[in-house]
Design an enzyme around this catalytic site. Structure first.
Site, short mmCIF file in Angstrom:
data_model
loop_
_atom_site.label_atom_id
_atom_site.label_comp_id
_atom_site.label_asym_id
_atom_site.label_seq_id
_atom_site.Cartn_x
_atom_site.Cartn_y
_atom_site.Cartn_z
N CYS A 2 0.88 -1.16 0.00
CA CYS A 2 0.00 0.00 0.00
C CYS A 2 0.92 1.21 0.00
CB CYS A 2 -0.87 0.05 1.25
SG CYS A 2 -1.86 -1.42 1.47
N ARG A 27 1.91 1.29 -5.83
CA ARG A 27 2.03 0.35 -4.72
C ARG A 27 0.72 -0.36 -4.40
NH1 ARG A 27 6.50 0.99 -1.81
NH2 ARG A 27 5.49 -0.08 -0.10
N TRP A 75 -3.69 -1.88 -1.42
CA TRP A 75 -3.71 -3.17 -2.11
C TRP A 75 -4.16 -4.16 -1.05
CZ3 TRP A 75 -1.50 -8.06 -1.76
CH2 TRP A 75 -1.52 -8.83 -2.92
N ASN A 101 0.54 0.24 6.06
CA ASN A 101 0.99 -0.60 4.95
C ASN A 101 1.64 -1.82 5.57
OD1 ASN A 101 2.20 -1.72 2.65
ND2 ASN A 101 3.98 -0.35 2.78
N GLY A 102 1.06 -3.00 5.37
CA GLY A 102 1.65 -4.21 5.95
C GLY A 102 0.56 -5.15 6.42
N GLU A 488 10.16 -13.72 -19.93
CA GLU A 488 9.89 -12.33 -19.58
C GLU A 488 8.88 -11.72 -20.57
OE1 GLU A 488 10.26 -10.45 -17.19
OE2 GLU A 488 10.21 -8.41 -17.98
N LYS A 492 5.28 -10.16 -19.47
CA LYS A 492 4.86 -8.79 -19.80
C LYS A 492 3.46 -8.80 -20.41
CE LYS A 492 6.93 -7.00 -17.96
NZ LYS A 492 8.05 -7.32 -17.15
N GLU A 495 0.69 -9.78 -17.75
CA GLU A 495 0.36 -8.87 -16.65
C GLU A 495 -0.33 -7.61 -17.10
OE1 GLU A 495 3.64 -7.69 -14.13
OE2 GLU A 495 4.98 -7.53 -15.81
N HIS A 511 7.88 -31.37 -26.50
CA HIS A 511 7.57 -32.25 -25.37
C HIS A 511 6.21 -31.92 -24.74
CE1 HIS A 511 11.53 -34.01 -25.57
NE2 HIS A 511 12.03 -32.78 -25.65
N LYS A 610 3.29 -2.65 -7.44
CA LYS A 610 4.69 -2.53 -7.87
C LYS A 610 5.64 -3.22 -6.90
CE LYS A 610 7.90 -1.06 -10.58
NZ LYS A 610 8.03 -1.84 -11.83
#
Ligand code: M6R
Length: 615
Positions: A2, A27, A75, A101-102, A488, A492, A495, A511, A610
């Site tokens: 957050c 955040r 968040w 935040n936490g 990667e 990208k 997300e 395979h 983030k």
């Protein structure tokens, strides 16, 4: 996960806090809130949604007056994102108000105890429990707010960066930190509180970064008193001068931070090696590394711990370290590493990679490695971050603030640092010839120009994005150094566009994943000039035979793949070891354009944040 902001001084707190929250939305952005002391009472507005939604609500519901205030962008951890669970939270009396935040892990037992004592709760959050615990202690013990916060924090288990004030004592804010970041901006007769320095950078360059288990009492027009939470020991605050400037945290004419950050790569890669790489003289000098070279050279192995994109950079490093410096490397998801009782000894070197320097899983892996006696080296972007302080030594990437949730420039600058470390170690160990060493140094210096050239394909890539934007699945294939780039590229796309995508080593396709290929499946293949070129061409043939659509990343001047592929994205030629630094560019642009065309929130994709400061 957050963002928190606070202000106490002589200005209107409302615009300071709102603008600060907008900068911290990376955040978390599922709800937002603000509490101001207007001279007689607390004005509080909060809502599910983003900071713009909060502004709308605040215009209707509060006066926006006051020179003391706190704000939060969330968040969700405990409790779904809704108006009630949004921060700030009042205590039962309405005197105290808090942002957090936490996570408070033992909130359930504390809540039960408080309910027994007559407390009631409006929200499902752990934070509302904490503010009422502070209130209860303040009342019971007859102590001041600072002491009550300290005593309460000694009763809880978890992580926090909090800011709290009491409407009966509107000349102070009490803040505390454990496991979540907290910076205090020190201005002229004014103080700011924030999860990072971006909310106050236009007001002051001076900041105090609280250490874990520290709290501070910030007194209007006076001072900041810092002390340990576990005891009453006073700590002399260290005021640091920040190098950040306002341009770095604005979009600078780009539609999105992500696009700005993609385009910044030529210059930030240069910043990463500036003063550290002197190609003409054959010198690589990394301040944090020099003293510890013997540790690396004599290590049994290097263990790289990281998450997400940083983990992908670690995978690239595995190829580079083993190839050039001949040191065995293992790359671990930090979240798995710490829970599987890993074998670590004093002869191991652990490299922790993290853009934010705050990722909880990576931090926990570092702590474990340190406990077991390993030497831990950090590669972080955010200066002063928790990981940069928790590691024995390290190198900053100097990429500047990365605001877009999808990591771009962090990846290429991490690889730049890792390449420099590998080259340095290879030279010391004698596992590289002088000619090759000098060649790599010169080639590394040319990477910014190559990235610049790769960015020139932007318009063509936008056209490719138009063709494939409605696909529901993508496969990404690469080999060797470019296998992690395939991972990667897929990450990208997932997300920011929410399209399902998987990355695979190209040879692994037969395979299993080959079963997925039909005329609806776009396959992005990294098919640059390399030792594997012929094999990758065969893989492309196999995909074509099953009617898959090929989008290939090729080296300038390529002919064979161009004949086979449906679409090509060109990158300049560079030694294979360095190719991830250029092949990743078209993949970043492809996912960006697809997400924009699908009207997705590119910089703040759903469900993400983030910096992931929860496990
Ligand atoms: O700040 P960190 O590098 O430690 O973050 C690790 C991951 O959370 C991060 O790379 C995440 O995967 C990004 N959203 C990827 O774009």
């Amino acid at each position: 996960m957050c963002g928190i902001v606070g202000y106490i001084g002589h200005r209107d707190a409302y615009p300071v806090i709102i603008n600060g929250l907008k900068r911290l939305e990376y955040r978390g952005y599922d709800s937002a809130g603000i509490a101001l002391y207007d001279g007689t009472q607390i004005q509080l507005a909060k809502t599910k949604g983003k900071v713009v939604d909060l502004q709308e609500r605040a215009s209707k519901e509060i006066t926006k007056k006051g020179t003391l205030g706190i704000g939060h962008t969330r968040w969700a951890t405990h409790g779904v994102p809704n108006d009630v669970n949004s921060h700030p939270h009042y205590s039962n009396s309405g005197d105290l108000v808090i942002i957090h935040n936490g996570i408070i892990e033992n909130y359930a037992s504390v809540k039960k105890e408080l309910i027994n004592r007559g407390y009631t709760f409006k929200s499902d959050t752990d934070t509302e429990v904490l503010v009422n615990l502070i209130e209860e202690i303040k009342k019971e013990e007859g102590v001041k707010l600072g002491k009550a916060v300290q005593l309460a924090l000694n009763e809880v288990v978890g992580a926090y960066a909090i800011a709290v004030f009491d409407k009966n004592k509107p000349d102070e804010i009490v803040v505390a930190k454990l496991g979540s970041p907290l910076a205090i901006g020190v201005g002229d007769n004014e103080f700011f509180v924030a999860s990072d320095a971006s909310p106050f950078i236009e007001f002051t360059n001076n900041a105090i970064y609280l250490e874990d288990e520290e709290m501070a009492i910030i007194r209007r027009g006076r001072d900041v008193k810092v002390r340990k939470i576990g005891n009453d020991k006073e700590v002399k605050p260290f005021i640091q001068e920040l190098q950040l400037n306002i341009e770095q945290i604005e979009k600078g004419g780009y539609d999105h931070f992500m696009l700005k950050e993609i385009y910044e790569q030529p210059s930030v890669i240069k910043d990463t090696y500036r003063g550290r790489l002197l190609a003409d003289k054959g010198i690589i000098k990394l301040g944090g590394l020099e003293e510890y070279i013997p540790k690396f050279v004599n290590a049994d192995r290097i263990i790289i711990v990281a998450c997400g994109t940083s983990w992908h950079a670690g995978l690239v490093a595995e190829y580079i370290f083993e190839d050039l410096a001949r040191i065995p490397v293992e790359v671990e998801y930090a979240s798995e590493f710490r829970y599987r009782n890993p074998i670590i000894t004093e002869k191991d070197v652990v490299i922790a990679i993290s853009q934010s320097g705050e990722t909880a899983d990576t931090l926990a892996a570092i702590k474990l490695a340190k406990q077991k006696g390993a030497f831990v080296y950090g590669i972080c972007n955010v200066v002063g971050s928790t990981i940069s302080r928790e590691t024995h030594s390290g190198t900053y990437t100097h990429a500047g603030p990365e605001i877009g949730v999808a990591s771009t420039k962090a990846f290429t600058t991490q690889i730049t640092v890792l390449t420099m470390i590998a080259l340095k170690l290879a030279k010391v160990k004698g596992t590289i010839s002088k000619t090759d060493y000098m060649m790599y140094l010169r080639e590394l210096e040319m990477i910014p120009a190559h990235v610049e050239a790769a960015l020139k394909s932007n318009d063509d890539i936008e056209e490719i994005a138009k063709v494939f934007k409605d696909a529901t699945n993508f496969l990404y294939l690469g080999r060797g150094y470019n296998f992690p780039v395939a991972l990667e590229g897929a990450l990208k796309l997932k997300e920011i566009s929410y399209i399902h995508a998987e990355g695979y080593p190209a040879a692994e396709m037969k395979h299993g994943p080959i079963a997925l290929i039909d005329e609806h499946m776009p396959v992005v293949v990294i098919a640059i000039n390399s030792d594997h070129y012929g094999k990758v061409v065969s893989n492309i043939e196999e995909i074509k035979a099953r009617k898959g659509k090929i989008i290939a990343v090729v080296t300038e001047g390529d002919t064979a793949v161009k004949e086979l592929a449906d679409y090509c994205m060109e990158v300049p030629k560079t030694p294979e070891t360095l190719t991830p630094l250029v092949t990743t560019i078209p993949l970043q642009l492809l996912s960006y354009h697809i997400a924009v065309m699908l009207n997705k929130n590119v910089d703040q994709p759903r469900n993400l944040a983030k910096s992931v400061t929860v496990e």
